[in-house]
Write a protein that holds these residues in place. Structure first.
Motif, PDB file in Angstrom:
ATOM      1  N   ARG A 335       0.822  -1.419  -0.469  1.00  0.00           N
ATOM      2  CA  ARG A 335      -0.055   0.338  -0.418  1.00  0.00           C
ATOM      3  C   ARG A 335       0.814   1.167  -0.272  1.00  0.00           C
ATOM      4  O   ARG A 335       0.241   2.659   0.061  1.00  0.00           O
ATOM      5  CB  ARG A 335      -0.742  -0.492   1.524  1.00  0.00           C
ATOM      6  N   HIS A 336       2.049   0.962   0.249  1.00  0.00           N
ATOM      7  CA  HIS A 336       2.750   2.062   0.408  1.00  0.00           C
ATOM      8  C   HIS A 336       4.828   2.240  -0.855  1.00  0.00           C
ATOM      9  O   HIS A 336       5.179   2.098  -0.666  1.00  0.00           O
ATOM     10  CB  HIS A 336       3.821   3.307   1.915  1.00  0.00           C
ATOM     11  N   ALA A 337       3.985   1.161  -1.851  1.00  0.00           N
ATOM     12  CA  ALA A 337       5.436   1.183  -2.789  1.00  0.00           C
ATOM     13  C   ALA A 337       5.162   2.020  -3.278  1.00  0.00           C
ATOM     14  O   ALA A 337       6.729   2.053  -4.660  1.00  0.00           O
ATOM     15  CB  ALA A 337       4.589   0.086  -4.154  1.00  0.00           C
ATOM     16  N   ASP A 338       4.058   3.451  -3.496  1.00  0.00           N
ATOM     17  CA  ASP A 338       5.030   5.045  -4.002  1.00  0.00           C
ATOM     18  C   ASP A 338       6.108   5.582  -3.578  1.00  0.00           C
ATOM     19  O   ASP A 338       7.367   5.807  -4.251  1.00  0.00           O
ATOM     20  CB  ASP A 338       4.461   5.436  -4.074  1.00  0.00           C
ATOM     21  N   ARG A 339       6.612   4.929  -2.002  1.00  0.00           N
ATOM     22  CA  ARG A 339       7.709   5.123  -1.322  1.00  0.00           C
ATOM     23  C   ARG A 339       8.689   3.874  -0.616  1.00  0.00           C
ATOM     24  O   ARG A 339      10.235   3.978  -0.431  1.00  0.00           O
ATOM     25  CB  ARG A 339       7.313   5.862  -0.559  1.00  0.00           C
ATOM     26  N   VAL A 340       8.376   3.191  -0.428  1.00  0.00           N
ATOM     27  CA  VAL A 340       8.946   1.868   0.074  1.00  0.00           C
ATOM     28  C   VAL A 340      10.313   1.194  -1.423  1.00  0.00           C
ATOM     29  O   VAL A 340       8.920  -0.437  -1.590  1.00  0.00           O
ATOM     30  CB  VAL A 340       7.771   0.773   1.026  1.00  0.00           C
ATOM     31  N   LYS A 341      10.629   1.260  -1.520  1.00  0.00           N
ATOM     32  CA  LYS A 341      11.368   0.516  -2.460  1.00  0.00           C
ATOM     33  C   LYS A 341      11.631  -0.939  -2.582  1.00  0.00           C
ATOM     34  O   LYS A 341      12.151  -1.654  -3.741  1.00  0.00           O
ATOM     35  CB  LYS A 341      12.033   1.218  -3.146  1.00  0.00           C
ATOM     36  N   MET A 342      12.382  -0.910  -1.184  1.00  0.00           N
ATOM     37  CA  MET A 342      13.093  -2.887  -0.718  1.00  0.00           C
ATOM     38  C   MET A 342      12.966  -2.509   0.746  1.00  0.00           C
ATOM     39  O   MET A 342      11.918  -2.103   1.283  1.00  0.00           O
ATOM     40  CB  MET A 342      14.649  -1.961  -1.185  1.00  0.00           C
ATOM     41  N   ALA A 343      12.384  -3.965   0.996  1.00  0.00           N
ATOM     42  CA  ALA A 343      12.432  -4.748   2.605  1.00  0.00           C
ATOM     43  C   ALA A 343      12.879  -6.163   2.345  1.00  0.00           C
ATOM     44  O   ALA A 343      12.377  -6.589   1.278  1.00  0.00           O
ATOM     45  CB  ALA A 343      10.442  -4.584   2.468  1.00  0.00           C
ATOM     46  N   CYS A 344      13.222  -6.363   3.654  1.00  0.00           N
ATOM     47  CA  CYS A 344      13.426  -7.884   4.647  1.00  0.00           C
ATOM     48  C   CYS A 344      12.647  -8.340   5.048  1.00  0.00           C
ATOM     49  O   CYS A 344      13.285  -7.855   5.536  1.00  0.00           O
ATOM     50  CB  CYS A 344      15.446  -7.147   4.222  1.00  0.00           C
ATOM     51  N   LEU A 345      12.008  -9.056   5.229  1.00  0.00           N
ATOM     52  CA  LEU A 345      11.914 -10.053   6.141  1.00  0.00           C
ATOM     53  C   LEU A 345      13.442 -10.803   6.234  1.00  0.00           C
ATOM     54  O   LEU A 345      13.830 -10.888   6.552  1.00  0.00           O
ATOM     55  CB  LEU A 345      11.251 -11.274   5.067  1.00  0.00           C
ATOM     56  N   ALA A 346      12.575 -10.748   8.116  1.00  0.00           N
ATOM     57  CA  ALA A 346      14.138 -11.038   8.777  1.00  0.00           C
ATOM     58  C   ALA A 346      13.734 -12.545   9.353  1.00  0.00           C
ATOM     59  O   ALA A 346      12.500 -11.582  10.503  1.00  0.00           O
ATOM     60  CB  ALA A 346      14.701  -9.260   9.524  1.00  0.00           C
ATOM     61  N   GLN A 347      13.863 -13.577   9.717  1.00  0.00           N
ATOM     62  CA  GLN A 347      15.632 -13.710   9.012  1.00  0.00           C
ATOM     63  C   GLN A 347      15.096 -14.544   7.653  1.00  0.00           C
ATOM     64  O   GLN A 347      13.441 -15.073   7.492  1.00  0.00           O
ATOM     65  CB  GLN A 347      16.833 -14.029   9.755  1.00  0.00           C
ATOM     66  N   LEU A 348      15.666 -14.933   7.335  1.00  0.00           N
ATOM     67  CA  LEU A 348      15.504 -16.232   6.214  1.00  0.00           C
ATOM     68  C   LEU A 348      15.095 -17.287   6.463  1.00  0.00           C
ATOM     69  O   LEU A 348      14.777 -18.303   6.207  1.00  0.00           O
ATOM     70  CB  LEU A 348      16.804 -16.031   4.854  1.00  0.00           C
ATOM     71  N   VAL A 349      16.399 -18.102   7.160  1.00  0.00           N
ATOM     72  CA  VAL A 349      16.751 -19.454   7.417  1.00  0.00           C
ATOM     73  C   VAL A 349      16.447 -19.634   8.962  1.00  0.00           C
ATOM     74  O   VAL A 349      17.586 -19.179   9.499  1.00  0.00           O
ATOM     75  CB  VAL A 349      17.593 -20.215   7.349  1.00  0.00           C
ATOM     76  N   ASN A 350      15.640 -20.401   9.389  1.00  0.00           N
ATOM     77  CA  ASN A 350      15.997 -20.671  11.582  1.00  0.00           C
ATOM     78  C   ASN A 350      15.587 -19.600  12.546  1.00  0.00           C
ATOM     79  O   ASN A 350      14.984 -20.164  13.357  1.00  0.00           O
ATOM     80  CB  ASN A 350      17.378 -21.277  11.376  1.00  0.00           C
ATOM     81  N   VAL A 351      16.252 -18.392  12.050  1.00  0.00           N
ATOM     82  CA  VAL A 351      15.857 -16.928  12.616  1.00  0.00           C
ATOM     83  C   VAL A 351      14.740 -16.482  12.827  1.00  0.00           C
ATOM     84  O   VAL A 351      15.428 -15.824  11.116  1.00  0.00           O
ATOM     85  CB  VAL A 351      18.087 -16.645  12.925  1.00  0.00           C
ATOM     86  N   ILE A 352      13.828 -16.351  13.293  1.00  0.00           N
ATOM     87  CA  ILE A 352      12.699 -15.982  13.364  1.00  0.00           C
ATOM     88  C   ILE A 352      12.448 -15.532  11.892  1.00  0.00           C
ATOM     89  O   ILE A 352      12.860 -15.000  11.338  1.00  0.00           O
ATOM     90  CB  ILE A 352      12.466 -14.769  13.973  1.00  0.00           C
ATOM     91  N   ALA A 353      12.162 -16.942  10.906  1.00  0.00           N
ATOM     92  CA  ALA A 353      12.342 -17.426   9.197  1.00  0.00           C
ATOM     93  C   ALA A 353      10.991 -18.142   9.056  1.00  0.00           C
ATOM     94  O   ALA A 353      10.790 -18.961   9.641  1.00  0.00           O
ATOM     95  CB  ALA A 353      13.537 -18.672   8.975  1.00  0.00           C
ATOM     96  N   PRO A 354      10.990 -18.057   7.445  1.00  0.00           N
ATOM     97  CA  PRO A 354       9.830 -18.632   7.364  1.00  0.00           C
ATOM     98  C   PRO A 354      10.418 -20.119   6.535  1.00  0.00           C
ATOM     99  O   PRO A 354       9.670 -21.225   6.435  1.00  0.00           O
ATOM    100  CB  PRO A 354       9.811 -18.299   5.598  1.00  0.00           C
ATOM    101  N   ILE A 355      11.643 -20.296   6.705  1.00  0.00           N
ATOM    102  CA  ILE A 355      12.230 -21.495   6.211  1.00  0.00           C
ATOM    103  C   ILE A 355      12.679 -22.348   7.371  1.00  0.00           C
ATOM    104  O   ILE A 355      13.842 -21.548   8.377  1.00  0.00           O
ATOM    105  CB  ILE A 355      13.325 -22.131   5.207  1.00  0.00           C
ATOM    106  N   VAL A 356      12.525 -23.548   8.005  1.00  0.00           N
ATOM    107  CA  VAL A 356      13.248 -24.039   9.219  1.00  0.00           C
ATOM    108  C   VAL A 356      14.399 -25.260   8.792  1.00  0.00           C
ATOM    109  O   VAL A 356      13.319 -26.205   7.903  1.00  0.00           O
ATOM    110  CB  VAL A 356      12.220 -24.932  10.116  1.00  0.00           C
ATOM    111  N   THR A 357      15.521 -25.718   9.693  1.00  0.00           N
ATOM    112  CA  THR A 357      16.298 -26.861   8.825  1.00  0.00           C
ATOM    113  C   THR A 357      16.636 -27.328   9.563  1.00  0.00           C
ATOM    114  O   THR A 357      16.735 -27.443  10.901  1.00  0.00           O
ATOM    115  CB  THR A 357      17.240 -26.774   8.009  1.00  0.00           C
ATOM    116  N   GLU A 358      16.945 -28.596  10.100  1.00  0.00           N
ATOM    117  CA  GLU A 358      17.501 -29.758  11.542  1.00  0.00           C
ATOM    118  C   GLU A 358      19.301 -29.789  10.925  1.00  0.00           C
ATOM    119  O   GLU A 358      19.062 -29.862   9.408  1.00  0.00           O
ATOM    120  CB  GLU A 358      16.815 -30.636  11.296  1.00  0.00           C
ATOM    121  N   PRO A 359      20.034 -29.876  11.573  1.00  0.00           N
ATOM    122  CA  PRO A 359      21.187 -30.070  10.347  1.00  0.00           C
ATOM    123  C   PRO A 359      20.738 -31.675  10.634  1.00  0.00           C
ATOM    124  O   PRO A 359      21.320 -32.354  11.257  1.00  0.00           O
ATOM    125  CB  PRO A 359      22.661 -29.825  12.155  1.00  0.00           C
TER     126      PRO A 359
END
Length: 493
Positions: A335-359
């Protein structure tokens, strides 16, 4: 049952979506890097130790740009430790961890190419300064013939990395930050660093540190002071925000998107105030380069007590409601794409992340993976101005929505029903598009708001198709379940 209405019209637009709105973040924190993106010896690891199963999920997620290497970590980081054959083991005071430096800039750049993402690199302006930033830039981007560019070549990268986006430090307003500074100190340092970096490579995009959150006591004043020092030298100012259900208040948690929108609008107002004060034509855009649901209160109540390598830190396991809120936050950004040009979901893996792994084991999608993947896939194009009319859920309207019109004429409506108890019967006027037809309506919801995905049941929570939506007399009719994320796609040609 309650009713909500809105109108979709291609004549009323907000702006074009920059694909970099769908970025993410890799920091040397917990298991994001080690046993996350990088795990030599894993059954799926490639010759560089990169987990192929994670790379596949990153591509599916639709990430476009990745910020690295921090985060709090970068404010004490010596980039030289992560290049070449000698990798010293260091203490990382930001997260009380042991950093082996086995993964550094070269490995990250190989990973970005294989993931198909653009790098966003942060420089250390906490314990280091102008010279170190320029050295890193020369190492990364200069074609050859100098000590540092030839050092890169000797490390196996003859061609320059060509990194275009650079963050001038991280959260320098925060007292927790190594090398924390006042706004005047940081603004001056950011301006001088930016000037020097542009003398080496004038085509960079530079991000100055904004406030670490809207709740910081210096928010607003910090941005104004920093920009008065560095307005002509930078292109973006950063925003960071995390949300969680405090004291079990789910109603306020579902209103997180409204809080994000207010934060964005206040930051824009400050940027434009400085622009007017300095009498400049250039507009500063926003880089919302840290955002997510994060149960921060749990971390603060249980901080690490031992120095360990890749400890399990900040490993939130997300439920249905978390996914709905992440969807609402994505709507706020669009809704604010005219001024917000970049954004980063923090973070990517394991740490508050959309992807989870096991060692040594499996990788799977968390609930929040799905709204991000759908927004990245279908949220490309022109954002339409959408003003829903809906009953209130607490202090905010129950319906949070936006729409994106793609170049091929596909219209996607993203909608969140914030009510915990009532379904919303949506009536959306679409007659300005002639006679559109419904391509699909998918819903992410569940009677059990605590439902989560696990390694054994990785698809417990995911978007599911709905077959009851219809268009008649120029109006889209759809049912939005309580606490739900909805994606409705229409063909308009």
């Amino acid at each position: 049952m309650t009713h909500a209405t809105l109108t979709l019209d291609p004549a009323f637009t907000i702006g074009t979506v920059d694909p970099r709105l769908f970025g993410s973040f890799v920091e040397h924190l917990g298991r994001c890097v080690y046993t996350g993106v990088y795990e030599p010896g894993h059954p799926t690891a490639d010759e560089h130790g990169l987990r192929r199963d994670v790379l596949e999920l990153v591509r599916e997620l639709g990430v476009t740009v990745v910020r690295y290497p921090g985060g709090n970590f970068v404010s004490g980081y010596r980039w030289e430790d992560g290049v070449g054959p000698e990798r010293p083991v260091r203490l990382d005071p930001a997260w009380k961890s042991i950093e082996p430096n086995a993964f550094g800039l070269g490995e990250f750049m190989i990973w970005t190419r294989r993931a198909g993402v653009q790098p966003m690199l942060a420089v250390n302006l906490g314990t280091r300064g102008v010279q170190e930033a320029c050295d890193l830039l020369e190492y990364a981007n200069h074609p050859g013939g100098t000590a540092l560019s030839e050092l890169r070549a000797s490390h196996g990268a003859r061609e320059p990395y060509g990194i275009r986006i650079w963050c001038l430090g991280n959260e320098m307003d925060g007292p927790w930050q190594t090398g924390h500074k006042t706004a005047h100190e940081y603004g001056r340092l950011a301006a001088e660093t930016a000037r020097a970096m542009r003398m080496i490579d004038p085509d960079l995009e530079l991000v100055a540190c904004g406030s670490s959150g809207a709740g910081m006591p210096t928010f607003g004043a910090w941005e104004a002071t920093v920009l008065e020092e560095a307005y002509d030298q930078v292109d973006y100012i950063s925003l960071h925000a995390y949300y969680e259900p405090l004291n079990g208040d789910l109603e306020t948690f579902l209103a997180s998107g409204a809080m994000m929108e207010a934060y964005i609008e206040d930051a824009i107002a400050t940027c434009d105030h400085v622009r007017a004060k300095l009498k400049r034509d250039k507009r500063i855009h926003l880089s919302f380069d840290e955002w997510n649901v994060w149960y921060m209160s749990r971390h603060q109540a249980d901080p690490p007590t031992e120095w360990r390598h890749a400890p399990r830190l900040l490993e939130d396991h997300y439920n249905v409601l978390d996914a709905v809120v992440v969807g609402s936050l994505l709507i706020a950004l669009l809704r604010h794409a005219d001024r917000v040009k970049m954004a980063c979901l923090a973070q990517l893996v394991n740490v508050i992340a959309p992807i989870v792994t096991e060692p040594g084991g499996r990788a799977w999608r968390q609930t929040i993976f799905h709204p991000f993947a759908q927004a990245s896939r279908y949220g490309r194009g022109t954002v339409l101005r959408v003003e829903p009319n809906a009953p209130y859920a607490g202090d905010v309207p129950a319906l949070h929505a936006t729409a994106v019109l793609a170049e091929d004429g596909t219209l996607t409506l993203f909608a969140v029903n914030r009510s915990l108890t009532d379904a919303l019967e949506l009536h959306a006027t679409v007659r300005a598009f002639g006679e559109p037809r419904i391509l699909e309506h998918s819903v992410l919801s569940d009677p059990d708001l605590e439902a989560r995905n696990t390694a054994d049941d990785p698809d417990r929570v995911r978007p599911r198709p709905v077959g009851t939506s219809a268009i008649g007399d120029g109006t889209l009719h759809a049912m939005l379940p309580p606490a739900s994320w909805n994606v409705i796609r229409l063909a308009t040609r």
